[in-house]
Design a protein around this motif. Structure first.
Motif, mmCIF file in Angstrom:
data_model
loop_
_atom_site.group_PDB
_atom_site.id
_atom_site.type_symbol
_atom_site.label_atom_id
_atom_site.label_comp_id
_atom_site.label_asym_id
_atom_site.label_seq_id
_atom_site.Cartn_x
_atom_site.Cartn_y
_atom_site.Cartn_z
ATOM 1 N N MET A 1 45.493 58.872 66.063
ATOM 2 C CA MET A 1 45.203 58.719 64.623
ATOM 3 C C MET A 1 45.067 60.109 64.024
ATOM 4 O O MET A 1 43.978 60.676 63.982
ATOM 5 N N THR A 2 46.191 60.700 63.657
ATOM 6 C CA THR A 2 46.135 62.071 63.193
ATOM 7 C C THR A 2 46.223 62.166 61.673
ATOM 8 O O THR A 2 45.848 63.160 61.098
ATOM 9 N N ARG A 3 46.776 61.091 61.063
ATOM 10 C CA ARG A 3 46.989 61.155 59.633
ATOM 11 C C ARG A 3 45.657 61.314 58.902
ATOM 12 O O ARG A 3 44.681 60.659 59.218
ATOM 13 N N ARG A 4 45.648 62.210 57.946
ATOM 14 C CA ARG A 4 44.470 62.323 57.105
ATOM 15 C C ARG A 4 44.848 61.840 55.717
ATOM 16 O O ARG A 4 45.678 62.434 55.042
ATOM 17 N N GLY A 5 44.251 60.737 55.319
ATOM 18 C CA GLY A 5 44.609 60.117 54.044
ATOM 19 C C GLY A 5 44.043 60.905 52.892
ATOM 20 O O GLY A 5 43.223 61.805 53.071
ATOM 21 N N ARG A 6 44.471 60.527 51.713
ATOM 22 C CA ARG A 6 43.994 61.206 50.523
ATOM 23 C C ARG A 6 42.654 60.602 50.104
ATOM 24 O O ARG A 6 41.846 61.235 49.472
ATOM 25 N N GLY A 7 42.455 59.357 50.483
ATOM 26 C CA GLY A 7 41.281 58.636 50.029
ATOM 27 C C GLY A 7 41.569 58.029 48.677
ATOM 28 O O GLY A 7 42.126 58.686 47.790
ATOM 29 N N ALA A 8 41.224 56.761 48.519
ATOM 30 C CA ALA A 8 41.547 56.056 47.278
ATOM 31 C C ALA A 8 40.635 56.488 46.133
ATOM 32 O O ALA A 8 39.456 56.780 46.340
ATOM 33 N N HIS A 9 41.207 56.521 44.949
ATOM 34 C CA HIS A 9 40.421 56.742 43.731
ATOM 35 C C HIS A 9 40.213 55.368 43.084
ATOM 36 O O HIS A 9 41.179 54.669 42.776
ATOM 37 N N VAL A 10 38.952 54.983 42.921
ATOM 38 C CA VAL A 10 38.652 53.640 42.411
ATOM 39 C C VAL A 10 38.073 53.751 41.003
ATOM 40 O O VAL A 10 37.138 54.529 40.772
ATOM 41 N N GLN A 11 38.652 53.000 40.096
ATOM 42 C CA GLN A 11 38.178 53.025 38.710
ATOM 43 C C GLN A 11 37.922 51.578 38.265
ATOM 44 O O GLN A 11 38.841 50.763 38.248
ATOM 45 N N ILE A 12 36.665 51.301 37.926
ATOM 46 C CA ILE A 12 36.303 49.947 37.487
ATOM 47 C C ILE A 12 35.859 50.044 36.036
ATOM 48 O O ILE A 12 34.993 50.859 35.694
ATOM 49 N N ASP A 13 36.460 49.227 35.178
ATOM 50 C CA ASP A 13 36.159 49.314 33.750
ATOM 51 C C ASP A 13 35.674 47.979 33.210
ATOM 52 O O ASP A 13 36.397 46.980 33.283
ATOM 53 N N ALA A 14 34.448 48.014 32.662
ATOM 54 C CA ALA A 14 33.864 46.878 31.928
ATOM 55 C C ALA A 14 34.130 45.548 32.630
ATOM 56 O O ALA A 14 34.577 44.595 32.023
ATOM 57 N N LEU A 15 33.801 45.523 33.905
ATOM 58 C CA LEU A 15 34.082 44.324 34.700
ATOM 59 C C LEU A 15 32.951 43.297 34.584
ATOM 60 O O LEU A 15 31.777 43.636 34.677
ATOM 61 N N SER A 16 33.329 42.060 34.340
ATOM 62 C CA SER A 16 32.388 40.942 34.411
ATOM 63 C C SER A 16 33.056 39.852 35.221
ATOM 64 O O SER A 16 34.284 39.740 35.225
ATOM 65 N N HIS A 17 32.225 39.078 35.916
ATOM 66 C CA HIS A 17 32.831 38.029 36.737
ATOM 67 C C HIS A 17 31.977 36.777 36.779
ATOM 68 O O HIS A 17 30.762 36.846 36.888
ATOM 69 N N ARG A 18 32.640 35.640 36.648
ATOM 70 C CA ARG A 18 31.996 34.352 36.916
ATOM 71 C C ARG A 18 32.921 33.594 37.848
ATOM 72 O O ARG A 18 34.145 33.745 37.781
ATOM 73 N N TYR A 19 32.327 32.800 38.735
ATOM 74 C CA TYR A 19 33.157 32.141 39.740
ATOM 75 C C TYR A 19 33.904 30.947 39.170
ATOM 76 O O TYR A 19 35.036 30.693 39.524
ATOM 77 N N ARG A 20 33.205 30.185 38.318
ATOM 78 C CA ARG A 20 33.880 29.013 37.750
ATOM 79 C C ARG A 20 33.656 28.981 36.253
ATOM 80 O O ARG A 20 32.614 29.425 35.777
ATOM 81 N N ARG A 21 34.635 28.442 35.558
ATOM 82 C CA ARG A 21 34.486 28.231 34.132
ATOM 83 C C ARG A 21 33.235 27.371 33.911
ATOM 84 O O ARG A 21 33.049 26.381 34.621
#
Ligand SMILES: Nc1ncnc2c1ncn2[C@@H]1O[C@H](COP(=O)(O)OP(=O)(O)OP(=O)(O)O)[C@@H](O)[C@H]1O
Ligand SMILES: [Mg+2]
Length: 280
Positions: A1-21
């Motif tokens: 395992m030699t590969r060195r990744g860049r690492g993900a850039h995560v951007q979350i914007d104004a997220l809201s969540h409900r499971y069911r209507r």
């Protein structure tokens, strides 16, 4: 395992969540940016939406409102560039450690250098001596190491952990925390850890995002300035733990106390939040 990744850039914007209507929201107005190669804990009480947020980042569900972008691309479903490790290692018990690790490669149809890759991954997680042992004959900690090697086999940019060590004894857990941190650092991965264990957040991560309430919101965002090879015996470790505890305790205070403006603790970045949720 030699590969060195860049690492993900995560951007979350104004997220809201409900499971069911018709059911209530479980996350409200979550905005968060995670830098490539950083290690961030999502921490909060049971039910505040930590796992939900992780599943949304993984693309296992779609947020009701708002958006998640990884490296500038909107998350619309799962992708091998981001993997999740759960509390249960979910190995095939009748296969050897090596073959379980190989499952990750089979999934991608990668055959070239397969044997060497598996050996390197088992070495990375400290299990070279157990390559030919069936998963069911490994200890809980060893099984989690196999699950980690399998997760890393697909060379992800983002490793997400959902309380992966909570079933392990304290010393095994501490060893895995140290090793996962070192591996993530060595491979350049972005790491997101869901936990309600304050010491685990400080051991593994350099930043902790505190979620609280129903629906869950971000109520604090702390950074820890600790050396990579941190020890729980280091006074700076204890100080970081105390700061995180104080940030979490904001949620435990009675509602009237919580609404009063309290002086911000140094280097804790309080996040403006309507404290309208219940304090059960
Ligand atoms: N599949 C689902 N369908 C409906 N509601 C769900 C589902 N999964 C979780 N919930 C609800 O969403 C809320 C947040 O759950 P979640 O599992 O994200 O919390 P958590 O912070 O990870 O808790 P814990 O620390 O106990 O794992 C809870 O009220 C839970 O009951
Ligand atoms: Mg959870």
């Amino acid at each position: 395992m030699t590969r060195r990744g860049r690492g993900a850039h995560v951007q979350i914007d104004a997220l809201s969540h409900r499971y069911r209507r018709g059911s209530g929201p479980v996350l409200a107005d979550v905005s968060l940016e995670i830098a490539p190669g950083s290690r961030v804990a999502l921490i909060g009480r049971s039910g505040c939406g930590k796992s939900t947020l992780l599943h949304l980042i993984a693309g296992l569900a779609t947020p009701t409102l708002g958006a998640i972008h990884i490296d500038g691309r909107r998350v619309t479903g799962p992708d091998p560039s981001r993997v999740v490790m759960f509390q249960e290692p979910c190995l095939l018990p009748w296969l050897t450690a090596a073959r379980n690790v190989g499952l990750g490669l089979s999934f991608l149809g990668r055959r070239e250098g397969r044997k060497e890759k598996i050996a390197a991954l088992l070495d990375l997680v400290g299990l070279s001596a157990f390559a030919d042992r069936n998963a069911q004959d490994l200890s809980g900690g060893q099984q989690q190491r196999v699950a980690l090697a399998r997760a890393l086999a697909v060379e992800p940019d983002l490793l997400m952990l959902d309380e992966p060590f909570s079933a392990l004894d304290a010393l095994t857990r501490a060893a895995l925390q140290r090793d996962v941190r070192a591996i993530a650092e060595r491979l350049g991965l972005t790491l997101i850890l869901v936990t309600h264990d304050i010491a685990e957040a400080v051991a593994l991560c350099d930043r902790a995002v505190v979620l609280a309430g129903e629906p869950g919101r971000i109520v604090a965002d702390l950074t820890f300035d600790l050396p990579a090879d941190r020890s729980p015996l280091d006074p700076r470790f204890a100080e970081a733990r105390a700061r995180l505890y104080a940030a979490l305790a904001g949620d435990l205070a009675p509602p009237e106390a919580a609404t009063e403006a309290s002086p911000p603790t140094p280097s804790v970045r309080p996040v403006p939040v309507e404290r309208s949720f219940s304090h059960a």
